[in-house]
Design an enzyme around this catalytic site. Structure first.
Site: not given
Ligand code: NAD
Ligand code: GLY
Length: 365
Positions: A185, A121, A241, A143, A237, A227, A265, A248
């Site tokens: 971003e 939980r 936010r 998030k 949000e 942010k 993404h 997106h």
């Molecule tokens: P990811 O986590 O898939 O990482 C991209 C790639 O890079 C992967 O293959 C990973 O293993 C590799 N990698 C990571 N660090 C590395 C490093 N230092 N050196 C070499 N390779 C490395 O993608 P991302 O772009 O980091 O994140 C995208 C995700 O984040 C999506 O699922 C998206 O929905 C989410 N997101 C969430 C929020 C939020 O507020 N929570 C905001 C924006 C995006």
């Molecule tokens: N990436 C959008 C948010 O965190 O609200």
């Protein structure tokens, strides 16, 4: 030795937390003060683990550290993979005093945060983001979640971390496509809130593309500050936010259409921002010159500016209908009120929206 360059605070009352940004942090910075109990579970994946897991373990002296390594990629941001975290926690008898640690990009961060929100939980977690996108966006703000086959990030929870540790050195191993995805971003913050930052980005974008350390640290700091400010004002949000979602709505439609992982993404957000800028120009809030300026910057960040070649306007409309921002079946989009200022609107003119989709969907031009 590490070099702590910047420290920020996400101001959320008794759930406030710091963001530490620096060089040489992994393996040297002591995070054990952010761990309440004796147990730590580091969650990473099979790409990041071999690069940084041993260094990350060293950030928790005196703690009992277990690890779980997930398969890499957006296509694994699902229930099945999430369960691997719960399996590891239960097999190693982690109690509700445990702390989870996300070591990786946004996929690992979102899944680890969601696991922390659910396990017994709710247990605390720490973010150690290793991609540019996760350092400037996903690790901050709480998030968390996973994808559903019918929509991105449709299952999740708000759950704030205890701390965010950003080691900018990790970016040196990042593939160029992932660097560009993070830049999308970063550009977004300039477009929605900070015209001066956008101007600075236009000066240094080539340095950012080539991983200039000084420029990167500054861009990460300014993005996190933006942010943190937005999240402090509107954690759940209810209004402000949502402007962080510029591009997106179009972008999530592209990601879902292309199949998770085929478009990054950040790439989808880059194209989505161009589409949002086009619609903003049609609505008369920005000029054609503003639109051209935004397109040029996105292009210089080596991001795509057109959706998949076979994607139709109807595909967009169907996929955008499940967007989380929609209210009572009405599509809500983030548009630019001017360069450096964004607004969430539920009433873009249907004619203008249709015209934007037509001009970007190559089948329909
Ligand atoms: P990811 O986590 O898939 O990482 C991209 C790639 O890079 C992967 O293959 C990973 O293993 C590799 N990698 C990571 N660090 C590395 C490093 N230092 N050196 C070499 N390779 C490395 O993608 P991302 O772009 O980091 O994140 C995208 C995700 O984040 C999506 O699922 C998206 O929905 C989410 N997101 C969430 C929020 C939020 O507020 N929570 C905001 C924006 C995006
Ligand atoms: N990436 C959008 C948010 O965190 O609200």
């Amino acid at each position: 030795m590490y070099n702590l360059l910047h420290e920020l605070n996400v101001s959320l009352g008794d759930r406030s937390y710091p963001i530490m940004i620096g060089e040489g942090m992994l393996g040297a910075y002591d995070l054990s003060g952010y761990v309440g109990g004796s147990q730590v579970m580091i969650v990473t994946n099979d790409v990041v683990g071999p690069l940084y897991l041993e260094q990350a373990r060293a950030c928790f002296p005196g703690k009992s550290v277990d690890t779980v390594v997930l398969p890499d990629g957006e296509k694994h941001k699902d229930w099945q993979t999430l369960n691997l975290i719960f399996d590891a926690l239960l097999e190693k008898r982690h109690t509700r005093k445990t702390t989870l640690v996300a070591l990786g990009g946004g996929v690992v961060g979102d899944m680890t945060g969601f696991a922390a929100a659910c396990y017994q939980r709710g247990v605390p977690f720490i973010q150690i983001p290793t991609t540019l996108l996760s350092q400037v966006d996903s690790s901050v703000g709480g998030k968390t979640g996973i994808n559903h086959p019918l929509g991105k990030n449709m299952v999740g929870a708000f759950h704030q971390p205890e701390a965010v540790l950003i080691d900018t050195d990790t970016l040196q191993t990042l593939p160029p496509r992932e660097v560009s995805a993070g830049l999308a971003e970063i550009i977004k913050y300039g477009l929605i809130r900070d015209k001066d930052f956008l101007g600075w980005l236009e000066l240094v974008i080539d340095k950012l593309v080539t991983l200039d350390r000084k420029a990167l640290a500054e861009a990460i700091f300014r993005s996190c500050a933006c942010k943190a400010d937005v999240v402090a004002q509107d954690e759940r949000e209810n209004g402000l936010r949502a402007t962080l979602n510029l591009g997106h709505t179009f972008g999530h439609a592209i990601e879902t259409y292309a199949g998770y992982g085929n478009w990054l993404h950040g790439e989808a957000v880059g194209t989505g921002m161009i589409m949002a800028a086009d619609l903003s120009a049609r609505e008369g809030s920005i000029t054609q010159a503003d639109y051209d300026r935004i397109l040029r910057l996105v292009n210089r960040a080596c991001l795509p500016d057109l959706p998949p070649a076979d994607m139709t306007a109807a595909d967009f409309m169907n996929l955008m209908a499940v967007d989380k921002k929609n209210v009572d079946g009405r599509l809500r989009l983030v548009l630019l009120r001017s360069v450096g200022d964004a607004v969430v609107t539920s009433d873009p003119s249907p004619e203008n929206l249709a015209a934007t989709l037509k001009s970007f969907c190559r089948h329909e031009r």
